[in-house]
Scaffold this active site. Structure first.
Site, mmCIF file in Angstrom:
data_model
loop_
_atom_site.group_PDB
_atom_site.id
_atom_site.type_symbol
_atom_site.label_atom_id
_atom_site.label_comp_id
_atom_site.label_asym_id
_atom_site.label_seq_id
_atom_site.Cartn_x
_atom_site.Cartn_y
_atom_site.Cartn_z
ATOM 1 N N SER A 8 0.849 -1.189 0.000
ATOM 2 C CA SER A 8 0.000 0.000 0.000
ATOM 3 C C SER A 8 0.882 1.236 0.000
ATOM 4 C CB SER A 8 -0.889 0.013 1.251
ATOM 5 O OG SER A 8 -1.375 1.334 1.442
ATOM 6 N N HIS A 55 -1.251 -1.439 -4.275
ATOM 7 C CA HIS A 55 -2.512 -1.126 -3.590
ATOM 8 C C HIS A 55 -2.629 0.387 -3.406
ATOM 9 C CE1 HIS A 55 -5.899 -2.217 -0.932
ATOM 10 N NE2 HIS A 55 -5.493 -1.241 -0.129
ATOM 11 N N ASP A 115 -4.801 3.383 -1.898
ATOM 12 C CA ASP A 115 -5.822 3.711 -0.904
ATOM 13 C C ASP A 115 -6.399 5.092 -1.161
ATOM 14 O OD1 ASP A 115 -5.994 1.460 0.910
ATOM 15 O OD2 ASP A 115 -3.922 1.924 1.463
ATOM 16 N N MET A 171 -8.988 7.857 -0.113
ATOM 17 C CA MET A 171 -9.782 8.270 1.060
ATOM 18 C C MET A 171 -10.334 9.668 0.816
ATOM 19 S SD MET A 171 -7.321 7.035 4.154
ATOM 20 C CE MET A 171 -6.473 5.453 4.112
ATOM 21 N N HIS A 190 -8.469 0.737 -3.792
ATOM 22 C CA HIS A 190 -9.344 0.525 -2.639
ATOM 23 C C HIS A 190 -10.036 1.852 -2.339
ATOM 24 C CE1 HIS A 190 -9.400 -0.417 2.015
ATOM 25 N NE2 HIS A 190 -10.622 -0.361 1.493
ATOM 26 N N MET A 196 -12.122 4.094 -0.292
ATOM 27 C CA MET A 196 -12.737 4.377 1.007
ATOM 28 C C MET A 196 -13.430 5.725 0.879
ATOM 29 S SD MET A 196 -9.573 2.979 3.294
ATOM 30 C CE MET A 196 -8.466 3.083 1.903
ATOM 31 N N MET A 256 -11.187 -6.146 5.936
ATOM 32 C CA MET A 256 -10.339 -5.154 6.624
ATOM 33 C C MET A 256 -9.943 -5.711 7.990
ATOM 34 S SD MET A 256 -9.843 -2.577 4.631
ATOM 35 C CE MET A 256 -8.943 -1.589 5.826
ATOM 36 N N ASP A 315 -6.209 -6.466 4.751
ATOM 37 C CA ASP A 315 -5.600 -5.131 4.678
ATOM 38 C C ASP A 315 -5.629 -4.502 6.066
ATOM 39 O OD1 ASP A 315 -4.779 -2.581 3.989
ATOM 40 O OD2 ASP A 315 -6.518 -2.134 2.723
ATOM 41 N N GLY A 347 -2.390 -3.848 9.291
ATOM 42 C CA GLY A 347 -1.608 -4.544 10.312
ATOM 43 C C GLY A 347 -0.966 -5.834 9.836
ATOM 44 N N GLY A 384 1.405 -1.965 4.220
ATOM 45 C CA GLY A 384 1.956 -0.620 4.052
ATOM 46 C C GLY A 384 3.203 -0.443 4.880
#
Ligand code: DX5
Ligand code: ZN
Length: 218
Positions: A10, A35, A37, A39, A68, A70, A139, A175, A177, A197
């Site tokens: 990510s 990936h 992200d 947002m 992805h 969000m 998630m 996705d 942690g 990430g």
């Protein structure tokens, strides 16, 4: 499971001041997918980037762009994300009042179709759309920020997603942690695509970090 494991760095955790170089570096380091992200400061509190940035990265790598979203109103910009170069578009089920229509639209635009579930959303939400999905994203943190702790209760949800898809070739992605400590737990539960990430970008050579996660997953 290990042979076709997908590692998707990510770029949220990359250095945004040299984002093009970061994408090239992580590609050369062995990323399977990139990936992205997105947002919107509404569906999640954080803000990142949109189609123009994705478009400007597209010529730098041939790797799959795994976008992805969000965002609260994904329908508004689906075409822009496809034109920008997304190969997979994942929307959040919580953001889609008419999920099958949104998924149909992504498919018609020529992209692979993904659906993401926040930690509190059960996989049963997907029972009616299983035949229309290329990817389910479980998630493993609350969406919005990198560097959060893995939520172990999500392992059961990964297993439930794996059971629910049955014989379908649907990818099960996780996705949040993901690290050498959590990789094996998620693949054992049934995940075959891992987004990471901070575990890739925050320290050391990217190639070693990707290889270490791959080895730890098996
Ligand atoms: C969180 C994002 C993730 C995030 C993962 O909302 O969807 O992709 O960047 O970051 P780490 O691997 O640091 O948890
Ligand atoms: Zn993500």
């Amino acid at each position: 499971m290990c042979d076709d494991l997908i590692i998707a760095p990510s770029i949220l955790a990359a250095d945004f001041s040299k984002i093009g170089e970061e994408v090239v570096k992580v590609d050369e380091a062995g990323a399977d997918w990139i990936h992205l992200d997105v947002m919107d400061g509404h569906f999640v509190p954080n803000l990142t980037f949109g189609p123009p940035l994705i478009k400007s990265l597209r010529s730098l790598t041939k790797k799959i762009f795994d976008t992805h979203l969000m965002v609260s109103n994904p329908d508004d910009l689906l075409e822009d994300y496809v034109i920008a170069g997304s190969d997979i578009i994942t929307v959040h089920v919580e953001a889609c009042p008419n999920l099958s229509q949104t998924l149909g639209c992504i498919r018609e635009l020529g992209s692979k179709v993904g659906v993401a579930l926040k930690p509190e959303t059960p996989v049963s939400e997907l029972e009616n759309v299983l035949d229309y999905l290329d990817l389910i994203l479980v998630m493993t943190v609350n969406p919005g920020f990198g560097g959060q702790g893995f939520i172990p209760e999500m392992l059961d949800k990964v297993s439930a997603a794996r059971a629910l898809i049955g014989d379908r070739p649907t990818t099960i992605q996780v996705d949040g942690g993901i690290s050498i400590e959590t990789a094996k737990r998620v693949t054992s539960a049934g995940a075959n695509a891992l987004v990471a990430g901070s575990a890739i970008f925050n320290h050391g050579p990217y190639s070693e970090n990707i290889a270490a996660i791959r080895t730890a997953s098996c």
